[in-house]
Design an enzyme around this catalytic site. Structure first.
Site, mmCIF file in Angstrom:
data_model
loop_
_atom_site.group_PDB
_atom_site.id
_atom_site.type_symbol
_atom_site.label_atom_id
_atom_site.label_comp_id
_atom_site.label_asym_id
_atom_site.label_seq_id
_atom_site.Cartn_x
_atom_site.Cartn_y
_atom_site.Cartn_z
ATOM 1 N N GLY A 73 0.816 -1.215 0.000
ATOM 2 C CA GLY A 73 0.000 0.000 0.000
ATOM 3 C C GLY A 73 0.844 1.256 0.000
ATOM 4 N N GLU A 74 1.931 1.240 0.782
ATOM 5 C CA GLU A 74 2.828 2.399 0.799
ATOM 6 C C GLU A 74 3.517 2.562 -0.548
ATOM 7 O OE1 GLU A 74 6.241 4.585 3.459
ATOM 8 O OE2 GLU A 74 5.663 2.549 3.985
ATOM 9 N N ALA A 75 3.902 1.460 -1.165
ATOM 10 C CA ALA A 75 4.545 1.543 -2.476
ATOM 11 C C ALA A 75 3.599 2.160 -3.505
ATOM 12 C CB ALA A 75 4.994 0.157 -2.938
#
Length: 152
Positions: A73-75
């Protein structure tokens, strides 16, 4: 430390290489993304979509690992920020991420979708939704990125 000195230090030590000015940045998978089996489905300023298999990303109880959800999700949220930043000749670095896990998955493929909440000249904020094969929400995330001039 003055705000100017802090910005200069951030730019010198943390800012990844950005795109050529005027060039829309294209997503390149990192080592972790490749190991997790991430595939890019769509990439634009308005929306970034990726998929990832649950298999190979499970914790010891056989469920999708919460850390895997956060990592992917952060990527995806960061990629969305860098695509926007590239329209300004800048790049992006993450400064805040939060997530709520709603349900888990044991099998299948998850879909990760990042859409902008705020696209500024200094900060971006994206909502990142992770869903299962049935379209059920597994995780809701919010990520904020700082936009910086690329390093020389």
């Amino acid at each position: 430390m003055t705000p100017e000195a802090r910005d200069a230090e951030l730019t010198a030590t943390q800012a990844p290489q950005g795109p050529t000015p005027g060039e829309l940045w294209k997503i390149t998978l990192g080592e972790l993304d490749e190991k997790m089996g991430v595939k890019i489905v769509e990439e634009s300023v308005e929306r970034v979509v990726a998929t990832m298999p649950v298999e190979g990303n499970r914790q010891s109880f056989g469920l999708l690992h919460g850390g895997a959800s956060l990592a992917v999700g952060e990527a995806v949220g960061s990629w969305a920020a860098v695509i926007h930043a590239s329209t300004l000749g800048k790049t992006a670095v993450g400064v805040d991420v939060s997530a709520t896990h709603h349900r888990s998955a044991r099998t299948g493929v998850i879909t990760i979708t990042a859409t902008p909440i705020h696209l500024g000249g200094t900060l971006t904020t994206h909502e990142v939704l992770i869903t299962n094969d049935a379209g059920q929400r597994l995780c809701s995330m919010r990520i904020t990125n700082l936009l910086l001039a690329p390093r020389a």
